[in-house]
Design an enzyme around this catalytic site. Structure first.
Site, PDB file in Angstrom:
ATOM      1  CE  LYS A  61       6.564   5.427 -36.682  1.00 13.41           C
ATOM      2  NZ  LYS A  61       6.343   4.832 -37.965  1.00 13.41           N
ATOM      3  CE1 TYR A 101       5.401  -2.392 -41.128  1.00 17.07           C
ATOM      4  CE2 TYR A 101       5.438  -0.266 -40.020  1.00 17.07           C
ATOM      5  CZ  TYR A 101       5.511  -1.642 -39.974  1.00 17.07           C
ATOM      6  OH  TYR A 101       5.695  -2.275 -38.762  1.00 17.07           O
ATOM      7  CG  ASP A 112      -0.665   4.855 -41.903  1.00 19.27           C
ATOM      8  OD1 ASP A 112      -0.478   5.643 -40.959  1.00 19.27           O
ATOM      9  OD2 ASP A 112      -0.199   3.700 -41.937  1.00 19.27           O
TER      10      ASP A 112
HETATM   11  C1  LIG Z   1       5.441   3.442 -37.976  1.00 22.51           C
HETATM   12  C2  LIG Z   1       4.256   3.295 -38.856  1.00 22.51           C
HETATM   13  C3  LIG Z   1       3.152   2.480 -38.512  1.00 22.51           C
HETATM   14  C4  LIG Z   1       3.175   1.609 -37.301  1.00 22.51           C
HETATM   15  O1  LIG Z   1       3.189   2.353 -36.120  1.00 22.51           O
HETATM   16  P1  LIG Z   1       3.689   1.651 -34.771  1.00 22.51           P
HETATM   17  O2  LIG Z   1       3.511   2.718 -33.740  1.00 22.51           O
HETATM   18  O3  LIG Z   1       5.112   1.243 -35.005  1.00 22.51           O
HETATM   19  O4  LIG Z   1       2.809   0.484 -34.538  1.00 22.51           O
HETATM   20  C5  LIG Z   1       2.048   2.495 -39.332  1.00 22.51           C
HETATM   21  N1  LIG Z   1       2.006   3.242 -40.447  1.00 22.51           N
HETATM   22  C6  LIG Z   1       3.030   4.018 -40.821  1.00 22.51           C
HETATM   23  C7  LIG Z   1       2.924   4.849 -42.054  1.00 22.51           C
HETATM   24  C8  LIG Z   1       4.203   4.055 -40.048  1.00 22.51           C
HETATM   25  O5  LIG Z   1       5.229   4.813 -40.438  1.00 22.51           O
END
Ligand SMILES: *Cc1c(COP(=O)(O)O)cnc(C)c1O
Length: 431
Positions: A264, A143, A235
């Protein structure tokens, strides 16, 4: 459990907000989404006054729990007092950039944006701009936020849009392969090597039930990227400053990416994202290079102050020891409960992330590599988890994310007593 005010709010919200919520995952909670009045340490209190031990923790950002420790609160309040934002530079963004670069060796330069989605979208544009190639390799079950390049399903041979509104042309540029599958990755490079701008992967699948990397997987990504001249984008939006502590998951697993995306925890509970990496690659961004990236709110002072104070607090206190040891205790306790009452289920996680999967299909010879990829997690009994298990936990005062796939997080505000209460609830529900 009285939910009258919640129900009334949900009714109202359905008339003005799409599906009553601002992020679809929240609608997964049945029969109503939670409407929170306030947080208290490791707990949230809803608008009806129900108090829950919270393992959603903002879906990851709240490393310290709901109450900001004094130094974090003072940093945030002081920044708000000075004015919300300027569209001009501040010392805070320099200090947060220095903190991250000091702790994450692969990061020499950063660009701050406003969400993880923005960060991954910009990182991919940067990789495409820097290499002059269009294709990217992603992991099935990975994701990276809601962006055209990542909302792609299927496999390497038949990628297809993963959402209405995503043009086929985007899907054609994305190559999904199974996580932890070195052969599939090598095949993708053999077929398309000179068209691949980047491989983007999480260090572990953090939004699909928590799938840890098998030994050597990220080394293979590194080697193939080097061999074919592609960039390795890691990521760390969910793992950054959570898994592996201040060195992030790349420190823990010894991964050497070209670019890293953060968000985050880095914003201490406020909207943030960041792209970091080697200077030679990062300087392809405007204004030094040709890859456009810009934002009114980039480097927002409140998010910078909150992020910096949060990370400094984590550095100066035993935050990671605390959250990791409680999470360990949860995983161990859960494993015992599962062995007794639900041997068909699996306990997953690492550091301060944990989850109980309603599935288990371990290869007898290599149980340590289970789950191996996204499909192992997708095989779970997700309906049972969502419709029966989660509400039963909620009745016992434990708030879990609304579905089987989202990770659960231990915060610095959680206590040993909270862990015991949680294990009792699991035992009660599973027995
Ligand atoms: C939460 C998340 C995203 C997206 O971040 P947002 O701040 O919700 O746009 C992208 N990559 C990973 C691995 C995530 O956990």
């Amino acid at each position: 459990m009285n939910e009258e005010t919640t129900r009334a709010l949900y009714e109202r919200s359905l008339s003005t907000l799409v599906g009553g919520v601002n992020s679809p995952v929240r609608a997964g909670s049945q029969p109503y989404p939670e409407f929170v009045e306030r947080g208290e340490g490791a707990h949230v209190v809803d608008v009806d006054g129900n108090r829950y031990l919270d393992y959603v923790m903002g879906y990851g950002p709240l490393l310290l729990g709901h109450d900001l420790p004094d130094p974090v609160r003072e940093a945030v309040d002081g920044t708000v007092d000075a004015g919300p934002m300027y569209g001009l530079s501040t010392d805070l963004e320099v200090e947060l950039a220095e903190f991250i670069a000091d702790h994450v060796p692969s990061v020499e330069r950063l660009r701050f944006v406003n969400s993880g989605t923005e960060a991954t979208a910009a990182a991919v544009r940067l990789a495409r701009g820097a290499t002059g190639r269009d294709k990217i390799v992603v992991m099935q079950g990975g994701y990276h936020g809601g962006h055209e390049s990542f909302l792609v399903e299927g496999d390497a041979e038949r990628p297809r849009p993963g959402s209405a509104g995503v043009p086929e042309a985007f899907a054609e540029q994305t190559i999904p392969v199974p996580f932890n599958d070195e052969t599939a990755l090598a095949d993708a490079f053999e077929r398309h090597g000179d068209e691949i701008a980047a491989v983007i992967t999480e260090p572990l699948l953090g939004n699909n039930g928590i799938v840890r990397p098998v030994a050597g997987f990220h080394d293979t990504v590194r080697t193939l990227c080097d061999e074919y001249g592609a960039l390795f984008v890691l990521d760390e939006v969910i793992t950054g400053f959570r898994v592996g502590g201040l060195s992030c998951a790349q420190g823990k697993y010894d991964i050497e990416p070209d670019l890293t995306t953060f968000a985050k925890i880095v914003g201490g509970g406020f909207p943030v994202g960041a792209i970091g990496g080697r200077a030679s690659v990062m300087e392809a961004f405007t204004p030094t290079g040709e890859v456009f990236e810009s934002g009114t709110f980039n480097g927002h002072p409140v998010a910078m102050a909150a992020g910096l104070a949060t990370l400094e607090y984590a550095e100066e206190n035993d935050v990671y020891e605390h959250v990791n040891s409680l999470s360990d205790r949860l995983r161990t306790g859960l494993s015992e409960i599962v062995a007794d009452h639900a041997p068909e289920y699996a306990v997953v996680g690492t550091d301060s992330m944990f989850k109980l999967l309603f599935t288990r299909d371990e290869p007898a010879d290599r149980p340590d590599t289970y789950p191996r990829d996204g499909s192992d997690v997708d095989a779970g009994d997700t309906e049972r988890w969502q419709r029966l298990f989660r509400p039963a936990m909620k009745e016992r005062g434990i708030l879990l994310p609304p579905n089987q796939f989202e990770s659960q997080f231990v915060s610095d505000a959680h206590t040993e007593a909270d862990v015991e209460q949680t294990l009792e609830a699991y035992k009660d529900v599973l027995a």
